[in-house]
Scaffold this active site. Sequence first.
Site, PDB file in Angstrom:
ATOM      1  N   TYR A  27     -41.652 -28.283  14.800  1.00  0.00           N
ATOM      2  CA  TYR A  27     -42.216 -29.559  15.239  1.00  0.00           C
ATOM      3  C   TYR A  27     -42.603 -29.534  16.720  1.00  0.00           C
ATOM      4  O   TYR A  27     -43.333 -30.403  17.190  1.00  0.00           O
ATOM      5  CB  TYR A  27     -41.226 -30.711  15.003  1.00  0.00           C
ATOM      6  N   LYS A  75     -33.911 -19.865   6.030  1.00  0.00           N
ATOM      7  CA  LYS A  75     -34.786 -19.161   5.081  1.00  0.00           C
ATOM      8  C   LYS A  75     -34.846 -17.704   5.560  1.00  0.00           C
ATOM      9  O   LYS A  75     -35.927 -17.148   5.813  1.00  0.00           O
ATOM     10  CB  LYS A  75     -36.169 -19.852   5.059  1.00  0.00           C
ATOM     11  N   ASP A 118     -34.085 -23.535  -0.083  1.00  0.00           N
ATOM     12  CA  ASP A 118     -34.459 -23.956  -1.438  1.00  0.00           C
ATOM     13  C   ASP A 118     -33.205 -24.136  -2.297  1.00  0.00           C
ATOM     14  O   ASP A 118     -33.074 -25.106  -3.058  1.00  0.00           O
ATOM     15  CB  ASP A 118     -35.451 -22.976  -2.081  1.00  0.00           C
ATOM     16  N   ASP A 173     -34.834 -32.395   8.644  1.00  0.00           N
ATOM     17  CA  ASP A 173     -35.601 -33.611   8.396  1.00  0.00           C
ATOM     18  C   ASP A 173     -35.591 -33.897   6.893  1.00  0.00           C
ATOM     19  O   ASP A 173     -35.315 -35.016   6.432  1.00  0.00           O
ATOM     20  CB  ASP A 173     -37.038 -33.358   8.892  1.00  0.00           C
ATOM     21  N   ASP A 194     -32.726 -36.546   4.567  1.00  0.00           N
ATOM     22  CA  ASP A 194     -33.239 -37.627   3.721  1.00  0.00           C
ATOM     23  C   ASP A 194     -32.759 -37.464   2.285  1.00  0.00           C
ATOM     24  O   ASP A 194     -32.399 -38.433   1.621  1.00  0.00           O
ATOM     25  CB  ASP A 194     -34.773 -37.647   3.739  1.00  0.00           C
TER      26      ASP A 194
END
Length: 357
Positions: free
Chosen positions: A142, A192, A224, A248, A252
């Site tokens: 980001y 990852k 994942d 992020d 959620d």
Amino acid sequence: MEFNIATIPGDGIGPDIVEQAINVLKQIGKKYKHNFNFTEVLAGGCAIDATGEPLPMQTIRTCQDSDSVLLGAVGGPKWDNLPGDKRPEKALLGLRSQLGLYANIRPAILHKSLKDACPLKPEIIGDGLDIVVVRELTGGIYFGKRGRMINNQGNEEAFDTLTYSIPEIERIAKSAFDIAIKRNKKVTSVDKANILESSRLWREIVTEVAKDYPEVALNHLYVDNAAMQLILNPKQFDVIITSNMFGDILSDEASMITGSIGMLPSASLGNDKTGLYEPIHGSAPDIAGQNKANPIATILSAAMMLRYSFTLEEEANVIENAVTKVLGSNYRTGDIMSSGMKEVGTKEMGELICKNL
Ligand code: NAD
């Protein structure tokens, strides 16, 4: 002890819910003989109306000079058409960077008495859930270089870059282990590393930091798999640590399995003790000023402030236990209402929690 708290009610339901959290803190102050001094400042839409800026200089200074910041929410339809850098939400990014906040702590707690709100099967959630997601907040993709260019085939392409430095990973890893040590002593690092070089460095450094915390168990999951495990077997998690973008998404996901947005607090922390504490929900303009908002997320954010910024663990526990008791006595605001429960408004919920401290 004496603590200076900057309060930012903000917009929409912000003033309704912050008022209740302040009442709870005042009550805790009386009970434990602490002086909490509150200074209210403007940020968000109301600050734009009053000063033309979403985050006035005066607000930044007051927050920097305070021991901590309690925020309600900012934003609303009135300010939706302003240009990007003039929008209320800009205040949040500005505050995070001005206060040097790099660790976002989001507990996802499913109370036993709210089990019906969870979209997962009862046998998966058992007696409830208690997970903390620690998300790196100021680095990663980001904040990396991004752009567009024409490639060798003459096609337009776009790129975003993902970088992490060793100090950036070290400090967030320490935050996660420090939290885990006060809880169930388990950290799951999500990356990852089978594909991304930045994740391989992440994994190396988290493993290195773990050596300073021999009593905390560490495991690693690919993102994942972590997304699947949160739904398949969420009880395996205590503290999840991950990078900005993965955090992020996963925070959620974790909050959705608890079923209610009005219940979840958050903290953003940096190197010093000054943190920013706020509910995860927005300003809910649809119910603003109607005594309908659930103040629990903000009250639990105040409890996090006591724990993480003021190291008042017992006082934080007292607030959390009071919330559990009130829910256990079947009191509910509209957002978490179900049949057979007693519906109360924002003020009544705040008063009930104060009475149970
Ligand atoms: P929202 O979280 O404000 O509301 C979503 C839904 O949840 C609404 O139906 C609302 O009534 C309900 N809700 C939220 N909090 C509640 C509470 N405490 N009690 C009862 N019900 C509650 O999200 P949105 O509608 O997407 O956004 C509204 C405004 O808030 C927008 O301007 C958005 O930009 C802003 N926002 C601010 C923050 C923040 O300040 N941190 C975060 C998200 C959104």
